[in-house]
Design a protein around this motif. Structure first.
Motif, PDB file in Angstrom:
ATOM      1  N   GLU A 240      -4.947   5.204  13.720  1.00  0.00           N
ATOM      2  CA  GLU A 240      -4.995   5.569  15.132  1.00  0.00           C
ATOM      3  C   GLU A 240      -3.795   4.843  16.185  1.00  0.00           C
ATOM      4  O   GLU A 240      -3.794   5.615  17.062  1.00  0.00           O
ATOM      5  CB  GLU A 240      -6.222   5.152  16.083  1.00  0.00           C
ATOM      6  N   ASP A 241      -2.571   4.503  15.266  1.00  0.00           N
ATOM      7  CA  ASP A 241      -1.901   3.543  16.769  1.00  0.00           C
ATOM      8  C   ASP A 241      -0.333   4.313  15.467  1.00  0.00           C
ATOM      9  O   ASP A 241       0.243   3.279  14.353  1.00  0.00           O
ATOM     10  CB  ASP A 241      -2.056   2.445  16.328  1.00  0.00           C
ATOM     11  N   PRO A 242       0.438   4.916  15.974  1.00  0.00           N
ATOM     12  CA  PRO A 242       1.676   5.299  15.894  1.00  0.00           C
ATOM     13  C   PRO A 242       2.806   4.148  15.809  1.00  0.00           C
ATOM     14  O   PRO A 242       3.585   4.421  15.124  1.00  0.00           O
ATOM     15  CB  PRO A 242       2.188   6.152  16.946  1.00  0.00           C
ATOM     16  N   GLU A 243       2.802   2.762  16.394  1.00  0.00           N
ATOM     17  CA  GLU A 243       3.611   1.338  16.201  1.00  0.00           C
ATOM     18  C   GLU A 243       2.486   1.181  15.041  1.00  0.00           C
ATOM     19  O   GLU A 243       3.752   0.055  14.562  1.00  0.00           O
ATOM     20  CB  GLU A 243       3.008   1.050  17.306  1.00  0.00           C
ATOM     21  N   SER A 244       1.531   1.635  14.113  1.00  0.00           N
ATOM     22  CA  SER A 244       0.863   0.300  13.166  1.00  0.00           C
ATOM     23  C   SER A 244       2.435   0.900  11.458  1.00  0.00           C
ATOM     24  O   SER A 244       2.732   1.963  11.955  1.00  0.00           O
ATOM     25  CB  SER A 244      -0.067   1.174  12.265  1.00  0.00           C
ATOM     26  N   ALA A 245       2.599  -0.355  10.733  1.00  0.00           N
ATOM     27  CA  ALA A 245       3.821  -0.405   9.808  1.00  0.00           C
ATOM     28  C   ALA A 245       2.892   1.210   8.632  1.00  0.00           C
ATOM     29  O   ALA A 245       3.702   1.551   8.092  1.00  0.00           O
ATOM     30  CB  ALA A 245       3.572  -1.290   9.518  1.00  0.00           C
ATOM     31  N   LEU A 246       1.510   1.223   8.915  1.00  0.00           N
ATOM     32  CA  LEU A 246       0.715   2.273   7.886  1.00  0.00           C
ATOM     33  C   LEU A 246       0.886   3.480   7.879  1.00  0.00           C
ATOM     34  O   LEU A 246       0.409   4.317   7.580  1.00  0.00           O
ATOM     35  CB  LEU A 246      -0.665   1.405   7.636  1.00  0.00           C
TER      36      LEU A 246
ATOM     37  N   LEU B 118       0.496  -1.491   0.251  1.00  0.00           N
ATOM     38  CA  LEU B 118       0.231   0.197  -0.255  1.00  0.00           C
ATOM     39  C   LEU B 118       1.206   1.076  -0.102  1.00  0.00           C
ATOM     40  O   LEU B 118       0.542   2.240  -0.545  1.00  0.00           O
ATOM     41  CB  LEU B 118      -0.786  -0.098   1.361  1.00  0.00           C
ATOM     42  N   ARG B 119       1.686   0.951   0.738  1.00  0.00           N
ATOM     43  CA  ARG B 119       2.614   2.517   0.634  1.00  0.00           C
ATOM     44  C   ARG B 119       3.134   3.016  -1.159  1.00  0.00           C
ATOM     45  O   ARG B 119       3.200   4.142  -0.711  1.00  0.00           O
ATOM     46  CB  ARG B 119       4.451   1.866   1.411  1.00  0.00           C
ATOM     47  N   THR B 120       3.946   2.352  -1.611  1.00  0.00           N
ATOM     48  CA  THR B 120       3.476   3.405  -2.807  1.00  0.00           C
ATOM     49  C   THR B 120       2.176   3.667  -3.540  1.00  0.00           C
ATOM     50  O   THR B 120       2.290   4.385  -3.659  1.00  0.00           O
ATOM     51  CB  THR B 120       4.470   1.400  -3.789  1.00  0.00           C
ATOM     52  N   ARG B 121       0.982   2.876  -3.096  1.00  0.00           N
ATOM     53  CA  ARG B 121       0.159   3.856  -3.527  1.00  0.00           C
ATOM     54  C   ARG B 121      -0.100   4.762  -3.400  1.00  0.00           C
ATOM     55  O   ARG B 121      -0.253   5.867  -3.434  1.00  0.00           O
ATOM     56  CB  ARG B 121      -1.203   2.740  -4.211  1.00  0.00           C
ATOM     57  N   LEU B 122       0.292   4.943  -1.528  1.00  0.00           N
ATOM     58  CA  LEU B 122      -0.497   6.322  -0.913  1.00  0.00           C
ATOM     59  C   LEU B 122       0.609   7.193  -0.870  1.00  0.00           C
ATOM     60  O   LEU B 122       0.490   8.502  -0.625  1.00  0.00           O
ATOM     61  CB  LEU B 122      -0.166   5.579   0.725  1.00  0.00           C
ATOM     62  N   ASP B 123       1.824   6.690  -0.843  1.00  0.00           N
ATOM     63  CA  ASP B 123       3.371   7.434  -1.669  1.00  0.00           C
ATOM     64  C   ASP B 123       2.594   8.103  -3.145  1.00  0.00           C
ATOM     65  O   ASP B 123       2.757   9.610  -2.976  1.00  0.00           O
ATOM     66  CB  ASP B 123       4.507   7.057  -1.757  1.00  0.00           C
ATOM     67  N   GLN B 124       1.964   7.928  -3.891  1.00  0.00           N
ATOM     68  CA  GLN B 124       1.777   8.012  -5.295  1.00  0.00           C
ATOM     69  C   GLN B 124       0.470   9.458  -5.265  1.00  0.00           C
ATOM     70  O   GLN B 124       0.816  10.290  -6.010  1.00  0.00           O
ATOM     71  CB  GLN B 124       1.241   7.338  -6.511  1.00  0.00           C
ATOM     72  N   LEU B 125      -0.053   8.510  -4.253  1.00  0.00           N
ATOM     73  CA  LEU B 125      -1.874   9.699  -3.227  1.00  0.00           C
ATOM     74  C   LEU B 125      -0.532  10.924  -3.531  1.00  0.00           C
ATOM     75  O   LEU B 125      -1.316  12.803  -3.125  1.00  0.00           O
ATOM     76  CB  LEU B 125      -2.061   9.157  -2.936  1.00  0.00           C
ATOM     77  N   THR B 126      -0.081  11.150  -2.175  1.00  0.00           N
ATOM     78  CA  THR B 126       0.446  11.857  -1.545  1.00  0.00           C
ATOM     79  C   THR B 126       1.718  12.943  -2.730  1.00  0.00           C
ATOM     80  O   THR B 126       1.303  14.213  -2.979  1.00  0.00           O
ATOM     81  CB  THR B 126       1.631  11.755  -0.621  1.00  0.00           C
TER      82      THR B 126
ATOM     83  N   SER C 259       2.537   6.364   6.514  1.00  0.00           N
ATOM     84  CA  SER C 259       1.572   6.637   5.462  1.00  0.00           C
ATOM     85  C   SER C 259      -0.246   7.324   5.322  1.00  0.00           C
ATOM     86  O   SER C 259      -0.274   8.093   4.555  1.00  0.00           O
ATOM     87  CB  SER C 259       2.267   5.154   4.115  1.00  0.00           C
ATOM     88  N   CYS C 260      -0.158   6.853   5.631  1.00  0.00           N
ATOM     89  CA  CYS C 260      -1.309   6.708   5.981  1.00  0.00           C
ATOM     90  C   CYS C 260      -2.020   8.573   6.894  1.00  0.00           C
ATOM     91  O   CYS C 260      -2.452   8.994   6.322  1.00  0.00           O
ATOM     92  CB  CYS C 260      -2.267   6.343   7.700  1.00  0.00           C
ATOM     93  N   GLU C 261      -0.720   8.644   7.387  1.00  0.00           N
ATOM     94  CA  GLU C 261      -1.063  10.612   7.643  1.00  0.00           C
ATOM     95  C   GLU C 261      -0.415  10.691   7.226  1.00  0.00           C
ATOM     96  O   GLU C 261      -0.999  12.622   7.226  1.00  0.00           O
ATOM     97  CB  GLU C 261       0.125  10.728   9.400  1.00  0.00           C
ATOM     98  N   THR C 262       0.069  11.062   6.466  1.00  0.00           N
ATOM     99  CA  THR C 262       0.882  11.564   4.967  1.00  0.00           C
ATOM    100  C   THR C 262       0.290  11.768   3.914  1.00  0.00           C
ATOM    101  O   THR C 262      -0.325  13.095   3.806  1.00  0.00           O
ATOM    102  CB  THR C 262       2.359  11.328   4.574  1.00  0.00           C
ATOM    103  N   VAL C 263      -0.628  10.248   4.231  1.00  0.00           N
ATOM    104  CA  VAL C 263      -1.727  10.947   3.104  1.00  0.00           C
ATOM    105  C   VAL C 263      -3.569  11.616   3.654  1.00  0.00           C
ATOM    106  O   VAL C 263      -4.009  12.813   2.993  1.00  0.00           O
ATOM    107  CB  VAL C 263      -2.546   9.476   3.309  1.00  0.00           C
ATOM    108  N   ARG C 264      -3.397  11.636   4.677  1.00  0.00           N
ATOM    109  CA  ARG C 264      -3.890  12.805   5.448  1.00  0.00           C
ATOM    110  C   ARG C 264      -4.193  13.744   5.205  1.00  0.00           C
ATOM    111  O   ARG C 264      -4.276  14.502   5.298  1.00  0.00           O
ATOM    112  CB  ARG C 264      -4.556  12.456   7.014  1.00  0.00           C
TER     113      ARG C 264
END
Length: 184
Positions: A108-114, A58-66, A117-122
């Motif tokens: 909501e979970d800063p320890e999550s691997a995602l 997902l990171r690649t897709r999220l980075d593309q959105l960013t 990436s989710c925070e950057t997209v938000r």
């Protein structure tokens, strides 16, 4: 990384993309390994957890959105940039059934691997929203978290067979609620 290990890694990501697009975020890891032509141990050597695999996928897709948000921010009028990015984000969350729940938990979970990436997209969506609000093309009473939640809600709708055919229409309705009258 050795060439054969790199090849296995790439095969695993391609297989994961296919399997998760077909069966959702809970797709069988055994099936992903089989599709990639490797053993389950090889999958776990590269991706020790399901979340680790999803994070890389997902990171690649999220980075593309960013990145797209940044390009729209500098190259498009604020309202048009927000609409374009919003529709791209909705298309992304509809790609993989079940990804919305993962993203909601990860934010909501800063320890999550995602999480990052989710925070950057938000944050990228928030910048586009604030820019449109400053121009007067988006409602002033919503924030970036609302925008992220609305994208997630539309992704969830797309995951439901009963509502999936209405997802495009519902995205238009949600955009109509985000934008000020006369925009869109």
């Amino acid at each position: 990384m050795r060439a054969d290990a790199r090849e296995n890694y790439e095969h695993l990501l391609a297989a994961a993309h296919e399997a998760i697009a077909e069966h959702g975020a809970e797709a069988s890891l055994r099936d992903i390994a089989r599709r990639a032509g490797v053993g389950l141990g090889t999958l776990y050597r590269h991706f020790p957890t399901r979340e680790a695999l999803l994070e890389v996928l997902l990171r690649t897709r999220l980075d593309q959105l960013t990145q797209n948000a940044g390009e729209l921010e500098t190259g498009s009028p604020p309202g048009a940039a927000l609409v374009s990015w919003f529709l791209q984000a909705v298309a992304f969350v509809r790609t993989y059934n079940g990804v919305v729940a993962l993203m909601a938990a990860a934010i909501e979970d800063p320890e999550s691997a995602l999480h990052a990436s989710c925070e950057t997209v938000r944050s990228a969506g928030t910048r586009l929203l604030v820019r449109a609000q400053a121009e007067g093309t988006a409602r002033a009473d919503i924030d970036g978290t609302d925008l992220f939640a609305l994208i997630g809600a539309l992704g969830w709708v797309g995951d439901q067979p009963t509502f999936s055919p209405r997802a495009g229409r519902l995205a238009d309705l949600v955009l109509g609620a985000i934008l000020t009258p006369g925009e869109g």
